[in-house]
Design a protein around this motif. Sequence first.
Motif, short mmCIF file in Angstrom:
data_model
loop_
_atom_site.label_atom_id
_atom_site.label_comp_id
_atom_site.label_asym_id
_atom_site.label_seq_id
_atom_site.Cartn_x
_atom_site.Cartn_y
_atom_site.Cartn_z
N PHE B 153 -81.33 3.41 -5.00
CA PHE B 153 -82.24 2.55 -4.23
C PHE B 153 -81.63 2.06 -2.91
CE2 PHE B 153 -84.50 2.38 -8.29
CZ PHE B 153 -85.82 2.43 -7.88
N THR B 154 -80.72 2.83 -2.33
CA THR B 154 -80.10 2.44 -1.06
C THR B 154 -81.14 2.10 0.02
OG1 THR B 154 -78.17 3.79 -1.56
CG2 THR B 154 -78.49 3.20 0.76
N THR B 155 -82.22 2.88 0.06
CA THR B 155 -83.30 2.63 1.03
C THR B 155 -83.87 1.23 0.91
OG1 THR B 155 -83.89 4.97 1.14
CG2 THR B 155 -85.65 3.40 1.67
N PHE B 156 -83.87 0.71 -0.32
CA PHE B 156 -84.49 -0.59 -0.59
C PHE B 156 -83.45 -1.69 -0.84
CE2 PHE B 156 -87.69 2.61 -1.63
CZ PHE B 156 -88.77 2.14 -0.90
N ALA B 157 -82.25 -1.50 -0.33
CA ALA B 157 -81.20 -2.52 -0.50
C ALA B 157 -80.78 -3.05 0.86
CB ALA B 157 -79.99 -1.91 -1.21
N THR B 194 -97.70 -8.50 -7.72
CA THR B 194 -97.00 -7.25 -8.02
C THR B 194 -95.82 -7.57 -8.93
OG1 THR B 194 -97.60 -6.37 -5.86
CG2 THR B 194 -95.80 -5.26 -7.02
N TYR B 195 -95.77 -6.89 -10.07
CA TYR B 195 -94.68 -7.08 -11.03
C TYR B 195 -93.78 -5.85 -11.02
CZ TYR B 195 -97.57 -10.82 -13.07
OH TYR B 195 -98.31 -11.97 -13.27
N VAL B 196 -92.47 -6.06 -11.00
CA VAL B 196 -91.53 -4.94 -11.06
C VAL B 196 -90.48 -5.27 -12.14
CG1 VAL B 196 -89.94 -3.46 -9.78
CG2 VAL B 196 -91.84 -4.55 -8.57
N THR B 197 -90.38 -4.39 -13.13
CA THR B 197 -89.42 -4.58 -14.22
C THR B 197 -88.35 -3.51 -14.11
OG1 THR B 197 -91.11 -5.47 -15.69
CG2 THR B 197 -89.15 -4.59 -16.74
N GLY B 198 -87.09 -3.92 -14.12
CA GLY B 198 -86.02 -2.93 -13.99
C GLY B 198 -84.74 -3.36 -14.67
N SER B 199 -83.80 -2.44 -14.70
CA SER B 199 -82.50 -2.68 -15.33
C SER B 199 -81.70 -3.69 -14.53
CB SER B 199 -81.73 -1.36 -15.41
OG SER B 199 -81.53 -0.83 -14.10
N GLY B 200 -81.95 -3.74 -13.24
CA GLY B 200 -81.23 -4.65 -12.37
C GLY B 200 -81.75 -4.43 -10.96
N PHE B 201 -81.47 -5.37 -10.07
CA PHE B 201 -82.02 -5.28 -8.72
C PHE B 201 -80.92 -5.52 -7.69
CE2 PHE B 201 -85.57 -6.05 -11.48
CZ PHE B 201 -86.59 -5.29 -10.93
N LEU B 202 -80.98 -4.78 -6.59
CA LEU B 202 -80.03 -4.94 -5.50
C LEU B 202 -80.48 -6.08 -4.59
CD1 LEU B 202 -79.84 -1.13 -4.82
CD2 LEU B 202 -78.01 -2.52 -5.85
N GLN B 203 -79.58 -6.52 -3.71
CA GLN B 203 -79.92 -7.61 -2.80
C GLN B 203 -81.15 -7.24 -1.95
OE1 GLN B 203 -76.82 -8.73 -0.03
NE2 GLN B 203 -77.79 -10.70 0.41
N HIS B 204 -82.13 -8.13 -1.94
CA HIS B 204 -83.38 -7.97 -1.17
C HIS B 204 -84.28 -6.84 -1.67
CE1 HIS B 204 -81.59 -10.12 2.63
NE2 HIS B 204 -81.65 -10.90 1.56
#
Lengths: 265, 265
Positions: B153-157, B194-204
């Motif tokens: 997810f580098t594009t979204f970090a 909008t709900y997003v469920t994940g293993s973990g999230f990067l900054q921003h």
Amino acid sequence: MRNLLMKVSYDGTNYNGFQTQPGGNTVQDLLEDAIELLSGEKLKITASGRTDAGVHARGQVFNFYTASKIPVERWCIALNSRLSEDIVVTDAVEVPLEFHSRREAKQKTYRYTINANQFPDLFNRRYQFHHHGRLDITAMEEGLRHLIGTHDFTTFASRKSTKPSHVRTIYDAWIETDTSMCRPGTRDQGIIHTYVTGSGFLQHMVRIIMGTLMEVGEGKRTPESISVILEAKNRATAGPTAMSTGLMLWDVEYDITSFVKPDFA
Amino acid sequence: MRNLLMKVSYDGTNYNGFQTQPGGNTVQDLLEDAIELLSGEKLKITASGRTDAGVHARGQVFNFYTASKIPVERWCIALNSRLSEDIVVTDAVEVPLEFHSRREAKQKTYRYTINANQFPDLFNRRYQFHHHGRLDITAMEEGLRHLIGTHDFTTFASRKSTKPSHVRTIYDAWIETDTSMCRPGTRDQGIIHTYVTGSGFLQHMVRIIMGTLMEVGEGKRTPESISVILEAKNRATAGPTAMSTGLMLWDVEYDITSFVKPDFA
């Protein structure tokens, strides 16, 4: 000259009520300031009625006379950009010159919100009264029914009321309970919204009704006692004045459907 | 020594984020101050993760070690009475000493709320991003689906991210639209959660996803372009970072159902 009728929502938390008063910082002051900034006119608006300090409004209504040429459909956005973010004008229509937003109001609805869950609802904390301990909601609904009809509401009016008559008509009164925030395995009872629709309301009337109704819910009074104290026409027989934080002027209705856009009335 | 696990809600509006930082005024600071006031212990809490300045939480989770003898069921009320009204501890349970609220978090859910109505929702203004103009919600839903799965997810970090790996798994992502506040005859589109469920999230991460998704909704990007920019692993290919005001840490989930009270996990 045109007569403009507008609907406004506000968060009353930071204001000394709706109506202009010596201490300033009222919703009316801010609306009149925004109008002056926009049209250059120093004028007075007329509202459907006042609301007390800390009381909120979903649909307060006011009108005023303007010589401004600004098209009516531009007023909402133009005023909102000149208002604090806790006041939002949502509708504006032109009405006949003789229209008066207080005298022609047919009925008003207030909503009082009690949080009967264990914990405060953080994100709605400014708009709810947090009640600790169990409430008998069925008894409250029964008590509420005794208020419907035309009565002298002296028992449920502030002692400071200077109105010549305390006779008002309650057309409807009901409770809606939202249990979506209740946590399983707890004593959470939900968010209890009480709606009261009437011809008009005396000073503190909904708040005294709610303070008394909570005593019914707590088992300190019977539902039938509401009839008895109503007959007594004596403020001392009712319960305390509930906190303003849970109260919201929900809607004001008029017989003006013929000349306003459909979503207003 | 006991290891206590707690769930906390907060309104992030007035704080510099969750995690302690040199400028002070963080949710963590206030929680640690309240614990010290209660038990006399100067300690550090461990949370499931940080949240940025202005971001809210419905269900942030933290744990800490205490020598206090205060029964676990007394902690919520005792801490809340020592906290500001915009932070509420809602659950407390004792967990095994080895339990760590960040390392053992199985999945997290964030919710981002867009108000796509003409006017701000006055009473939820602190918890929504007010979007002007029409959004194609179906296109946004389609775009969102391209994020589900395990990706880099580098594009979204944030470019400032120092994480050794940007690979994360999005388990689910969906949109729920509440049209109950829409006014007939207007272009109101409702409140879009909008709900997003994940293993973990990067900054921003969620905010960049949402800034990009709004461009999809505005027709500036196609839903399929989400896959393309994900492949690019380049922050510059994504949209802007959406405002923190609409973001809420909705829930953090653990595999601890066997030893906590049923309403916690």
